[in-house]
Enzyme design. Structure first.
Site, PDB file in Angstrom:
ATOM      1  N   ASP A  38      25.622  14.912 -36.182  1.00 28.83           N
ATOM      2  CA  ASP A  38      26.339  15.805 -37.269  1.00 28.83           C
ATOM      3  C   ASP A  38      26.745  14.943 -38.494  1.00 28.83           C
ATOM      4  O   ASP A  38      26.928  13.558 -38.485  1.00 28.83           O
ATOM      5  CB  ASP A  38      27.817  16.255 -36.466  1.00 28.83           C
ATOM      6  CG  ASP A  38      28.165  17.509 -37.211  1.00 28.83           C
ATOM      7  OD1 ASP A  38      27.533  18.001 -38.200  1.00 28.83           O
ATOM      8  OD2 ASP A  38      29.243  18.112 -37.011  1.00 28.83           O
ATOM      9  N   ASN A  86      23.368  28.114 -35.722  1.00 28.42           N
ATOM     10  CA  ASN A  86      22.760  27.393 -36.958  1.00 28.42           C
ATOM     11  C   ASN A  86      21.871  28.309 -37.790  1.00 28.42           C
ATOM     12  O   ASN A  86      21.679  27.908 -38.930  1.00 28.42           O
ATOM     13  CB  ASN A  86      22.183  26.137 -36.749  1.00 28.42           C
ATOM     14  CG  ASN A  86      22.993  24.730 -36.633  1.00 28.42           C
ATOM     15  OD1 ASN A  86      22.646  23.873 -35.654  1.00 28.42           O
ATOM     16  ND2 ASN A  86      24.238  24.949 -37.243  1.00 28.42           N
ATOM     17  N   ARG A 212      34.746  18.544 -31.469  1.00 29.03           N
ATOM     18  CA  ARG A 212      34.685  19.684 -30.624  1.00 29.03           C
ATOM     19  C   ARG A 212      32.962  19.724 -30.088  1.00 29.03           C
ATOM     20  O   ARG A 212      32.374  18.838 -30.639  1.00 29.03           O
ATOM     21  CB  ARG A 212      34.919  21.113 -31.410  1.00 29.03           C
ATOM     22  CG  ARG A 212      33.762  20.928 -32.957  1.00 29.03           C
ATOM     23  CD  ARG A 212      34.038  22.383 -33.726  1.00 29.03           C
ATOM     24  NE  ARG A 212      33.456  22.135 -35.006  1.00 29.03           N
ATOM     25  CZ  ARG A 212      34.001  21.615 -36.101  1.00 29.03           C
ATOM     26  NH1 ARG A 212      35.344  21.616 -36.070  1.00 29.03           N
ATOM     27  NH2 ARG A 212      33.518  21.240 -37.165  1.00 29.03           N
TER      28      ARG A 212
HETATM   29  C1  IPE Z   1      26.607  21.227 -34.024  1.00 28.04           C
HETATM   30  O1  IPE Z   1      26.853  21.022 -35.288  1.00 28.04           O
HETATM   31  C2  IPE Z   1      25.022  21.485 -34.185  1.00 28.04           C
HETATM   32  C3  IPE Z   1      24.248  20.326 -34.375  1.00 28.04           C
HETATM   33  C4  IPE Z   1      24.711  19.205 -34.635  1.00 28.04           C
HETATM   34  C5  IPE Z   1      22.728  20.563 -34.308  1.00 28.04           C
HETATM   35  P1  IPE Z   1      27.536  22.037 -36.401  1.00 28.04           P
HETATM   36  O2  IPE Z   1      27.627  21.092 -37.679  1.00 28.04           O
HETATM   37  O3  IPE Z   1      26.537  23.093 -36.298  1.00 28.04           O
HETATM   38  O4  IPE Z   1      28.839  22.386 -35.620  1.00 28.04           O
HETATM   39  P2  IPE Z   1      30.150  22.960 -36.342  1.00 28.04           P
HETATM   40  O5  IPE Z   1      29.605  24.186 -37.167  1.00 28.04           O
HETATM   41  O6  IPE Z   1      30.597  22.085 -37.407  1.00 28.04           O
HETATM   42  O7  IPE Z   1      30.780  23.201 -35.058  1.00 28.04           O
HETATM   43  C1  IPE Z   2      24.072  18.377 -38.599  1.00 24.42           C
HETATM   44  O1  IPE Z   2      24.428  17.928 -39.813  1.00 24.42           O
HETATM   45  C2  IPE Z   2      22.714  18.655 -38.698  1.00 24.42           C
HETATM   46  C3  IPE Z   2      22.392  20.049 -38.264  1.00 24.42           C
HETATM   47  C4  IPE Z   2      23.241  20.844 -37.855  1.00 24.42           C
HETATM   48  C5  IPE Z   2      21.294  20.554 -38.173  1.00 24.42           C
HETATM   49  P1  IPE Z   2      25.198  19.167 -40.645  1.00 24.42           P
HETATM   50  O2  IPE Z   2      23.958  19.693 -41.453  1.00 24.42           O
HETATM   51  O3  IPE Z   2      26.089  19.970 -39.762  1.00 24.42           O
HETATM   52  O4  IPE Z   2      26.103  18.142 -41.597  1.00 24.42           O
HETATM   53  P2  IPE Z   2      27.685  18.698 -42.137  1.00 24.42           P
HETATM   54  O5  IPE Z   2      28.410  18.957 -40.894  1.00 24.42           O
HETATM   55  O6  IPE Z   2      27.679  19.915 -42.624  1.00 24.42           O
HETATM   56  O7  IPE Z   2      28.156  17.552 -42.929  1.00 24.42           O
HETATM   57 MG    MG Z   3      28.101  19.860 -39.151  1.00 24.17          MG
END
Ligand code: IPE
Ligand code: IPE
Ligand code: MG
Length: 261
Positions: A38, A86, A212
């Site tokens: 993340d 996502n 989380r």
């Molecule tokens: C969780 O990250 C999913 C992945 C890392 C693929 P998100 O960035 O989507 O999760 P939330 O929205 O912060 O909970």
């Molecule tokens: C995780 O990074 C990658 C995916 C969920 C595909 P994010 O895209 O969620 O990055 P932040 O949380 O917005 O910084």
């Molecule tokens: Mg994220």
């Protein structure tokens, strides 16, 4: 577990001050490490770049995490790459990610060959764009015979959807007379999850500081040790990985029992 000690030492030779290979007990390396990758978006934003560039940079961290896992002798590495939630992201970002998955897999197949890594997918990959799905199937086919580490990529994965799917499979078997309701136990459900032939993760790493699970492996993480770091995924290195393993080894796992002395 397979490990080449010579390659391992060379890989971790240039240690920073606070962590080195000596800080971990190689006999206690977790068998299954799982990562919620993340912080790609925040990484890009902090550099004045567009979010997708964070995902592109994140690929390098993932390649390094695969290599680190192989060097340490981890048997299973699973990573959360795209959740069922996502899809709510802007369409251009989703398209870029789907394209990036396919492109990266094609490019990285030689690494799997070289390191004897078997690929696996967690999630509903059949409903992905055809090109991405086809490349995933090609990856599965090409690595099916490898018996080193298993690398499980969670794409279009959601734990609740997985549990519903497992429950439905159980119900279908009962309806078909193949299974008695009394035979439904933890193993029966486990066998109907995407992770059927994998042990539960011992260590879960989440980058970017979020506390989380975001619908990831709810069942499988029942007794897993969590390690959360503020490091954003594109900045995550083999040394951060080693820090996580060191923290894991320092924990007293009890599984509901009492501390072993
Ligand atoms: C969780 O990250 C999913 C992945 C890392 C693929 P998100 O960035 O989507 O999760 P939330 O929205 O912060 O909970
Ligand atoms: C995780 O990074 C990658 C995916 C969920 C595909 P994010 O895209 O969620 O990055 P932040 O949380 O917005 O910084
Ligand atoms: Mg994220």
């Amino acid at each position: 577990m397979q490990r080449d000690e010579q390659k391992l030492r060379a890989y971790f030779a240039d240690a920073p001050e606070d962590i080195s290979l000596e800080d971990v007990d190689l006999e206690r390396i977790p068998r299954h490490v799982s990562i919620i990758m993340d912080g790609n978006g925040r990484w890009a934003q902090s550099r004045g770049l567009a979010r997708p560039q964070g995902h592109v940079a994140g690929v390098d961290s993932l390649r390094e995490a695969v290599t680190t896992s192989v060097r340490l002798g981890v048997d299973y590495l699973s990573v959360y790459a795209f959740s069922t939630e996502n899809w709510r992201r802007p369409r251009e970002e989703v398209n870029l990610l789907m394209h990036l998955f396919a492109k990266t897999l094609i490019k990285e197949l030689p690494l799997f060959d070289q390191e004897n890594v078997r690929l696996k997918f967690l999630g509903d990959i059949e409903s992905l764009p055809k090109k991405t799905y086809d490349v995933f199937m090609q990856g599965l086919e090409q690595t099916a015979g490898y018996d080193g580490m298993t690398f499980a990529l969670a794409v279009n994965y959601g734990s609740r959807a997985e549990l519903v799917r497992g429950a439905r499979a159980l119900a279908q078997d009962v309806a078909a007379g193949k299974l008695a309701p009394e035979q439904i136990d933890e193993a029966a459900l486990s066998q109907r999850l995407y992770t059927a032939d994998m042990p539960d993760p011992e260590l879960l790493i989440r980058t970017s500081g979020e506390l989380r699970l975001s619908n990831y492996l709810l069942w499988q993480l029942a007794y897993t040790e969590f390690y959360v770091t503020d490091v954003l995924w594109p900045d995550f290195t083999k040394w951060d990985y080693l820090r996580a393993v060191r923290a894991f080894e320092g924990r007293g796992r009890r599984f509901g029992g009492v501390v072993q002395s």
